[in-house]
Design a protein around this motif. Structure first.
Motif, PDB file in Angstrom:
ATOM      1  N   LEU A 113     -73.236  26.494 -48.528  1.00 35.34           N
ATOM      2  CA  LEU A 113     -73.033  27.948 -48.428  1.00 35.34           C
ATOM      3  C   LEU A 113     -72.224  28.456 -49.610  1.00 35.34           C
ATOM      4  N   HIS A 114     -72.361  29.749 -49.854  1.00 38.05           N
ATOM      5  CA  HIS A 114     -71.729  30.405 -51.001  1.00 38.05           C
ATOM      6  C   HIS A 114     -70.235  30.625 -50.714  1.00 38.05           C
ATOM      7  N   PRO A 115     -69.408  30.554 -51.763  1.00 40.06           N
ATOM      8  CA  PRO A 115     -67.966  30.759 -51.568  1.00 40.06           C
ATOM      9  C   PRO A 115     -67.646  32.085 -50.862  1.00 40.06           C
ATOM     10  N   ARG A 116     -68.462  33.104 -51.114  1.00 42.55           N
ATOM     11  CA  ARG A 116     -68.202  34.406 -50.516  1.00 42.55           C
ATOM     12  C   ARG A 116     -68.371  34.333 -48.989  1.00 42.55           C
ATOM     13  N   LEU A 117     -69.432  33.690 -48.559  1.00 45.53           N
ATOM     14  CA  LEU A 117     -69.671  33.531 -47.122  1.00 45.53           C
ATOM     15  C   LEU A 117     -68.626  32.592 -46.510  1.00 45.53           C
ATOM     16  N   ALA A 118     -68.304  31.546 -47.264  1.00 46.50           N
ATOM     17  CA  ALA A 118     -67.309  30.584 -46.781  1.00 46.50           C
ATOM     18  C   ALA A 118     -65.954  31.254 -46.567  1.00 46.50           C
ATOM     19  N   ALA A 119     -65.573  32.104 -47.523  1.00 42.61           N
ATOM     20  CA  ALA A 119     -64.272  32.770 -47.438  1.00 42.61           C
ATOM     21  C   ALA A 119     -64.213  33.673 -46.203  1.00 42.61           C
ATOM     22  N   LYS A 120     -65.333  34.330 -45.933  1.00 46.14           N
ATOM     23  CA  LYS A 120     -65.394  35.239 -44.787  1.00 46.14           C
ATOM     24  C   LYS A 120     -65.100  34.508 -43.483  1.00 46.14           C
ATOM     25  N   HIS A 121     -65.475  33.237 -43.430  1.00 41.30           N
ATOM     26  CA  HIS A 121     -65.313  32.471 -42.190  1.00 41.30           C
ATOM     27  C   HIS A 121     -64.248  31.387 -42.314  1.00 41.30           C
ATOM     28  N   SER A 122     -63.423  31.492 -43.355  1.00 43.72           N
ATOM     29  CA  SER A 122     -62.354  30.514 -43.590  1.00 43.72           C
ATOM     30  C   SER A 122     -62.875  29.073 -43.566  1.00 43.72           C
ATOM     31  N   ILE A 123     -63.993  28.873 -44.247  1.00 43.84           N
ATOM     32  CA  ILE A 123     -64.549  27.521 -44.363  1.00 43.84           C
ATOM     33  C   ILE A 123     -64.260  27.025 -45.773  1.00 43.84           C
ATOM     34  N   VAL A 124     -63.697  25.831 -45.881  1.00 50.00           N
ATOM     35  CA  VAL A 124     -63.435  25.292 -47.218  1.00 50.00           C
ATOM     36  C   VAL A 124     -64.367  24.122 -47.488  1.00 50.00           C
ATOM     37  N   ASP A 125     -64.565  23.861 -48.763  1.00 47.09           N
ATOM     38  CA  ASP A 125     -65.455  22.785 -49.189  1.00 47.09           C
ATOM     39  C   ASP A 125     -65.042  21.465 -48.538  1.00 47.09           C
ATOM     40  N   GLY A 126     -65.982  20.775 -47.935  1.00 46.25           N
ATOM     41  CA  GLY A 126     -65.706  19.478 -47.327  1.00 46.25           C
ATOM     42  C   GLY A 126     -65.255  19.538 -45.889  1.00 46.25           C
ATOM     43  N   ALA A 127     -64.934  20.738 -45.397  1.00 48.64           N
ATOM     44  CA  ALA A 127     -64.495  20.845 -44.004  1.00 48.64           C
ATOM     45  C   ALA A 127     -65.711  20.906 -43.079  1.00 48.64           C
ATOM     46  N   TRP A 128     -65.459  20.668 -41.796  1.00 50.03           N
ATOM     47  CA  TRP A 128     -66.555  20.745 -40.823  1.00 50.03           C
ATOM     48  C   TRP A 128     -66.886  22.204 -40.530  1.00 50.03           C
ATOM     49  N   ALA A 129     -68.177  22.500 -40.569  1.00 50.01           N
ATOM     50  CA  ALA A 129     -68.627  23.852 -40.242  1.00 50.01           C
ATOM     51  C   ALA A 129     -69.729  23.740 -39.201  1.00 50.01           C
ATOM     52  N   THR A 130     -69.873  24.775 -38.406  1.00 53.66           N
ATOM     53  CA  THR A 130     -70.899  24.774 -37.367  1.00 53.66           C
ATOM     54  C   THR A 130     -71.891  25.904 -37.625  1.00 53.66           C
ATOM     55  N   ALA A 131     -73.146  25.509 -37.714  1.00 53.00           N
ATOM     56  CA  ALA A 131     -74.222  26.494 -37.814  1.00 53.00           C
ATOM     57  C   ALA A 131     -74.861  26.605 -36.448  1.00 53.00           C
ATOM     58  N   GLU A 132     -75.269  27.806 -36.106  1.00 53.75           N
ATOM     59  CA  GLU A 132     -75.819  28.032 -34.783  1.00 53.75           C
ATOM     60  C   GLU A 132     -77.034  28.940 -34.879  1.00 53.75           C
ATOM     61  N   THR A 133     -78.090  28.583 -34.147  1.00 56.42           N
ATOM     62  CA  THR A 133     -79.229  29.486 -33.989  1.00 56.42           C
ATOM     63  C   THR A 133     -79.485  29.630 -32.496  1.00 56.42           C
ATOM     64  N   ARG A 134     -80.521  30.386 -32.160  1.00 60.37           N
ATOM     65  CA  ARG A 134     -80.835  30.573 -30.736  1.00 60.37           C
ATOM     66  C   ARG A 134     -81.265  29.267 -30.073  1.00 60.37           C
ATOM     67  N   ARG A 135     -81.513  28.223 -30.872  1.00 54.21           N
ATOM     68  CA  ARG A 135     -81.979  26.962 -30.306  1.00 54.21           C
ATOM     69  C   ARG A 135     -80.915  25.880 -30.222  1.00 54.21           C
TER      70      ARG A 135
END
Lengths: 746, 217
Positions: free
Chosen positions: A657-679
């Protein structure tokens, strides 16, 4: 029929079937070893089918040598080809048949090969006698040789007599194929890759060339050395995009809008080759009317590309004297994939730059035999020679070749995903699969697993126990690429020969033998007594004769003599057809009326209609999820996740993901992130990079279980090609919770 | 047999796609199976996919050999700097620390420094080195100057490099655009600026530059 428990999702490290990562050891590390023989063959992975030489010692492939004499790659290889030999002698290799036994280690116990064949035949007979012939389905694959693909199609249509066969090319090449058939009347690369070298402009849309077709990079760079301008259209700044001349960062799923916008500008500026359009195409006027609304401003708004960049691309494309347009899954994996490809073809036809040296167009086929595997009858609506199963004349001809009553030949069936929906509806009770790992590769894959569990009987032919084969009742040990011979057809349309390096180990058999053994055990061996791939090719030559994909003049000897034969090749004397659509050329459909494969010899310009992705972003799911590949892995990873040096390059998938989107969600490089869809939800490490659009996240799809992005993707399909929409669905992203991170780590 | 002196090794980082084929192929070389002498580095993955393969440059006056207390590293007549001689190498790591390009690697298991010898077993037999054979983008190229000039009309070879006060010339050549006028590549120059790593004023983000956005952020 097997219960889809957690062990099928993420096998434990001590599972006997792995996946284990293999590294070089023993003979393969011994520096003093002279190989017993060196076998000239090709890579087992992507559609480029690079030449490679395999070193064999004591009936084991111990390494490789570059194959400098093969004209396509001249020694070049990507890391997958270099390390592919490690799949041989692998600890996970299936050396015997297995049947399901929950008490046995890994859930399967060994079974004698003949007993397994008898049991499979008995179950197939029972299902077909109880529920009808169509209750048995076949899922096949485009990494098989053309001979095997032909035989599997024949087995389904003749021995099983079922309509329900389809293949994993459904996930791969079908949008390009359908659009090429609509526009050109033929589904094959229009040009050999050598036509890239002298092109003035190279347009690459939705193709991560450097990672998915690495050798093509040299062709692109070499054209650039001669002055070519390279235009790359992609939501991600991929390695090939890094050094391009113009990068168009398109929003996923909007390609047809861009092509329509380019055509709009070509018309406005008089950059259309009116003479070619008049002489060689039909449909331009209606198409021109349809793109009137695609002004640069609207194109920019829909595609997410700045207007000046669109205008620049149109000018370079519009005014070039020669060009080569390439695309791949980026535009094809869409619920309007056929429209995207038609849009691409339209700007090629409008330019008049096709059918000549350095004037080219092609999709970049993904699988090893993506081309040959889609021509000779393992597609649900197809007969050999790229004939239509619904065409009475084609049915009569092929039934004659096969020696079966034409009225017994099934009618066209359904696509690979629809086969699972038929399982849900109870219409399909039994399944035979080979060379296809839908549990990893199909979208919304939790649904796929549930449907596999619903089957009465499932028999898989496999060389490793793939995530899909884990759901089987019975597993028959098939062959690796280097354990059999036959032909495949490359991205270029070049038919080449795979040579056998070693014999199948243990009780494993060449896949064509297994299919014939099943036919025999079913008491339906008529037509399935081939002595080997050469004999199968001899029949395929006859069966394809007179079709669009005519192989009748292709022999193993001619392939060796010419370093490949481009189809159509219609006689012993014919050397093949490297470039399609040359002015004055003859083809079986136009019969001299023109170079394209329609009765009037003219290409079709089709109105290409824009629609947003089936599941567009909204307030709840505001980010676009797109998927793709990494260089070290191939498709569902059944092979490449078992090759240590490749796995080490990319041990885990990630969320890019782009740094701009990451910053919005306080996600830093290498950290665990969760993506979610309707499935579903997916927790992976974040890769924060400025090389992706800020509104898009990317996850590579090669992994199973809890790391599988295809549990999140949508099963929406193109209405024509039935390709799933892997490249765009609505998602949201956030930093992972502590629980999610712990679960993902463990 | 020596490596023919008219055959050169060229690196064009502009072509590199980061695929690791060179790294993987190197470990398949007959003389050092299982060990790769090449490493591939991202320059700054957060900003770009630019990668650079680090291979031995085969210096005319190799720093690795100069600092070796055991005289274990030899440069042969054909300009190839050989891997350390096993009988002499004392695994002191001097060469590892001193090489300005960061090439030699200590293999602890063997107590031996190993480095690229330009596939001596291949190149002395008229074959290309493994890495340059397989490189899919031909960022690594092995051939004559004439072949190179024919294939890469827009590039020029440079073989002098400055690291701080040290200048080294090499057998392996780096390709730069013809428009680049210097004959000496000042490798450490960015580190000597006030803000190392800060993008220059002229830096244009290639993705954001061509992005259409309703509301610019």
């Amino acid at each position: 029929m097997a219960e889809a428990g957690p062990s099928a999702l993420d096998p434990s490290p001590d599972d006997p079937f792995g996946p284990h990562a293999a590294y070089s050891s023993a003979l393969r590390l011994d520096t003093g070893v002279e190989p017993d023989r060196i076998v000239d063959t090709h890579c087992c992975f992507c559609g480029q089918q690079c030449g490679i030489r395999l070193k064999v010692k004591d009936e084991e492939v111990i390494g490789f040598e570059p194959r400098y004499d093969f004209p396509f790659n001249r020694g070049m290889l990507c890391p997958k080809g270099i390390k592919r030999y490690l799949q041989g002698g692998h600890p996970d290799r299936l050396l015997s048949a297995y049947e399901r036994d929950p008490a046995a280690p890994g859930g399967f116990r060994q079974l004698g090969y003949e007993r397994a064949i008898e049991r499979a035949a008995a179950e197939i007979r029972r299902i077909q006698e109880t529920h009808g012939r169509d209750a048995m389905a076949v899922l096949s694959g485009a990494s098989l040789t053309t001979e095997k693909a032909y035989l599997v199609g024949k087995f389904a249509h003749m021995a099983l007599g079922t309509s329900n066969i389809d293949y994993n090319g459904r996930l791969c090449m079908v949008s390009a194929g359908a659009a090429n058939n609509k526009a050109f009347g033929i589904d094959r690369a229009a040009n050999p890759w050598s036509d890239i070298l002298g092109a003035e402009v190279i347009w690459i849309s939705g193709a991560n060339v450097a990672e998915c077709a690495p050798i093509t990079t040299d062709y692109v760079w070499q054209a650039r050395e001669r002055g070519a301008k390279v235009i790359v259209v992609d939501p991600r700044l991929t390695p090939i995009a890094r050094t391009c001349d113009l990068f168009l960062p398109i929003k996923p799923g909007r390609d047809v809008a861009l092509f329509n916008g380019i055509l709009h500008l070509m018309i406005e500026h008089g950059w259309v080759d009116r003479e070619f359009v008049e002489r060689s195409t039909v449909g331009f006027d209606e198409l021109a009317r349809s793109v009137a609304e695609w002004t640069p401003a609207r194109t920019a708004q829909v595609t997410g590309i700045a207007e000046p960049a669109i205008r620049q691309a149109a000018e370079w494309w519009g005014t070039a004297k020669s060009s080569f347009l390439m695309h791949a899954r980026g535009i094809e994996h869409s619920s309007h994939g056929v429209q995207n490809v038609l849009g691409a073809i339209n700007i090629v036809l409008a330019s008049g730059r096709i059918g000549r040296e350095f004037c080219g167009y092609s999709t970049i086929t993904g699988q090893g035999n993506g081309q040959g595997g889609r021509e000779h009858g393992q597609k649900c609506d197809q007969l050999p020679g790229a004939r239509k199963l619904a065409d009475p004349e084609a049915r009569a001809y092929v039934a004659g070749v096969w020696g079966m009553p034409v009225e017994e030949m099934p009618q066209p069936g359904v696509d690979a995903y629809e086969i699972f929906r038929k399982i849900e509806r109870g219409e399909i009770k039994g399944l035979l699969s080979l060379c296809f790992n839908p549990v990893v590769s199909l979208p919304d894959s939790d649904y796929v697993r549930r449907m596999l569990a619903k089957l009465d009987f499932y028999v898989a032919i496999d060389f490793f126990l793939s995530e899909t084969a884990r759901h089987a009742d019975l597993v028959l040990p098939g062959s690796l690429h280097e354990e059999d011979e036959g032909t495949v057809t490359t991205s270029e349309g070049r038919v080449i020969k795979i040579n056998k390096a070693i014999a199948c180990p243990g009780q494993a058999r060449e896949d064509w033998r297994i299919v014939q053994d099943l036919a025999r055990a079913l008491g339906r061996e008529h037509g399935f007594t081939f002595s080997g791939p050469r004999a199968i090719l001899e029949e395929l030559r006859v069966a394809s004769k007179g079709g669009v994909a005519d192989y009748s003049g292709i022999s193993w000897e001619k392939i060796e003599r010419q370093q490949g034969v481009f189809w159509p090749c219609t006689s012993e004397e014919h050397t093949g057809t490297p470039r399609l659509f040359e002015p004055g050329s003859w083809n079986v459909v136009a019969r001299g009326n023109g170079p394209f494969y329609f009765p009037d010899g003219k290409a079709r310009m089709n109105v290409a209609t824009y629609a947003p992705p089936t599941e567009d972003v909204d307030e709840e799911f505001p980010v676009i999820l797109t998927t793709g590949r990494v260089i070290s892995q191939f498709l569902s990873g059944t092979q490449t996740r078992r090759i240590g040096p490749l796995l080490d390059m990319d041990p885990e998938p990630f969320i890019e993901l782009h740094p701009r989107l990451a910053a919005k969600h306080s996600i830093v490089d290498g950290a665990w992130a969760t993506a979610e869809t309707r499935r579903g939800l997916l927790t992976l490490r974040a890769r924060v990079v400025a090389t992706i659009r800020p509104d898009t996240i990317f996850v590579p799809y090669h992994w199973p279980g809890k790391r599988s992005v295809n549990r999140l993707t949508i099963s929406a399909q193109d209405p024509i090609s039935k390709i799933p929409e892997y490249k765009a669905c609505a998602a949201r992203i956030r930093a992972a919770t502590e629980d999610e991170a712990r679960e993902a780590r463990g | 047999m020596p490596v023919p002196t008219d055959l050169n090794f060229y690196i064009d980082p502009a072509r590199c796609i980061g695929c690791n084929a060179c790294v993987q192929a190197c470990s398949e070389c007959d003389t050092h199976k299982g060990v790769s002498m090449i490493q591939l580095d991202y320059i700054d993955r957060s900003r770009s996919t630019q990668t650079v393969p680090v291979i031995c440059m085969h210096c005319d006056q190799p720093t690795c050999a100069e600092v070796c207390p055991a005289d274990a590293i030899k440069r042969s007549e054909d300009g190839i700097v050989q891997t350390a001689r096993k009988a002499r190498c004392i695994a002191c790591n001097n060469c590892v620390l001193a090489c300005p390009f960061g090439v030699p690697k200590m293999h602890d298991a063997a107590s031996l420094m190993m480095k690229c010898d330009m596939c001596y077993d291949r190149t002395s037999q008229g074959l290309k080195p493994m890495c340059a054979s397989v490189c899919p983008s031909q960022a690594l190229y092995f051939g004559t100057r004439e072949e190179l000039e024919e294939l890469r009309p827009n590039s020029r070879a440079v073989d002098s490099f400055r690291f701080g006060a040290q200048v080294v010339s090499t057998r392996v050549k780096m390709l730069v655009p013809k428009s680049f006028a210097e004959n000496l590549l000042a490798v450490t120059a960015p580190l000597e600026r006030h803000h190392p790593g800060a993008p220059g004023a002229a830096y244009v983000d290639p993705l954001l530059a061509n992005l259409y956005e309703e509301e610019p952020a």
